[in-house]
Enzyme design. Structure first.
Site, PDB file in Angstrom:
ATOM      1  CD  GLU A   1       2.892  -0.495   7.128  1.00 52.31           C
ATOM      2  OE1 GLU A   1       2.468   0.642   7.076  1.00 52.31           O
ATOM      3  OE2 GLU A   1       2.089  -1.424   7.396  1.00 52.31           O
TER       4      GLU A   1
ATOM      5  CD  GLU B   1      -5.665   1.780   9.002  1.00 52.99           C
ATOM      6  OE1 GLU B   1      -4.621   1.984   9.694  1.00 52.99           O
ATOM      7  OE2 GLU B   1      -5.596   0.690   8.297  1.00 52.99           O
TER       8      GLU B   1
ATOM      9  CG  HIS C   1       3.563   4.602   5.537  1.00 54.31           C
ATOM     10  ND1 HIS C   1       2.412   5.291   6.337  1.00 54.31           N
ATOM     11  CD2 HIS C   1       3.020   3.281   5.290  1.00 54.31           C
ATOM     12  CE1 HIS C   1       1.459   4.313   6.180  1.00 54.31           C
ATOM     13  NE2 HIS C   1       1.899   3.200   5.623  1.00 54.31           N
TER      14      HIS C   1
ATOM     15  CD  GLN D   1      -2.530   2.403   5.992  1.00 54.54           C
ATOM     16  OE1 GLN D   1      -1.434   2.724   5.555  1.00 54.54           O
ATOM     17  NE2 GLN D   1      -2.818   1.428   6.879  1.00 54.54           N
TER      18      GLN D   1
ATOM     19  CG  HIS E   1      -0.439  -0.027   2.587  1.00 57.17           C
ATOM     20  ND1 HIS E   1      -0.026  -1.030   3.215  1.00 57.17           N
ATOM     21  CD2 HIS E   1      -0.111   1.059   3.248  1.00 57.17           C
ATOM     22  CE1 HIS E   1       0.480  -0.803   4.361  1.00 57.17           C
ATOM     23  NE2 HIS E   1       0.554   0.638   4.529  1.00 57.17           N
TER      24      HIS E   1
END
Lengths: 146, 146
Positions: A134, A43, A84, A60, A7
């Site tokens: 991430e 989220e 991110h 996301q 994502h």
């Protein structure tokens, strides 16, 4: 092994307005919503496509739910935008250890709870050419189906 | 219709060093490199996964080749990091027109040349909740195979 772009995490000030923008403009639909108290965000996951490792890629959208959350601080500094990126792996534990051994700072001692019962960790952006990165292992399909 | 996350565009100061980081840390390999004179960048595409629309998702690393390029100015202001995100479509012309009709500023009158003989356009980040957003139609397979 990292096998997909899982994502892109985008920080926003108003989750409903941003979901509405992505839906109206691009036709993307909400696949999942949740509140992550530990991360201090609520989220929405918009599923964009399936991937050839059996997973999927999502947008996301993240709205902070408290002023002291990392995303709230990031938004105050940067404004809305890409917060991110996340790569999917079947083994977040092994991959994060291997990456730590290469000298990249891993932000958690052990992977934590992420979206949709995934397990996640983050790599320090200063060790990743400015990109907060991430690593995520999705929940097993049997768990997703519960 | 936008059917995949085509790539994440990351601005860097030293293309070789950044490619080396992505290769050493994650095992990603360079799929393609080129210089885009019009955009004022040289770039490396790292293929991460295939997508269920028959395309693929990439990390695109971008180093400016002149000080007056948009990426050079962005880097001077922001430092290294995620510069833009790109969604793949079979019809960048139709989709960009439809999105323009919804009131989002499209930066080019007509799609221009992108990576690997794709055709691309960009949407104004101020109309997209802070995210510089690219739309891309990949070259036809017969063209890629030339």
């Amino acid at each position: 092994m990292l096998t997909r772009i899982d994502h892109i995490g985008i920080a926003c000030k108003d989750l409903e307005a941003t979901v509405d923008f992505y839906s109206r403009t691009y036709g993307f639909q909400v696949f999942h919503t949740e509140v992550n108290q530990e991360q201090g965000v609520r989220e929405a996951m918009l599923r964009i496509n399936g991937t050839d490792d059996g997973g999927a890629s999502y947008i996301q959208l993240l709205e902070p739910i408290r002023e002291d959350s990392a995303v709230a601080k990031w938004l105050a500094k940067n404004g809305e935008g890409v917060h991110h990126i996340a790569f999917g792996t079947a083994d977040v534990d092994g991959d994060s250890e291997a990456i730590r051994d290469k000298g990249v700072r891993v932000l958690y001692d052990e992977p934590r709870h992420g979206s949709m019962d995934s397990r996640i960790t983050f790599l320090h952006p200063k060790d990743c050419h400015g990109v907060l990165t991430e690593l995520v292992t999705a929940a097993a399909p049997s768990e997703e189906a519960r």
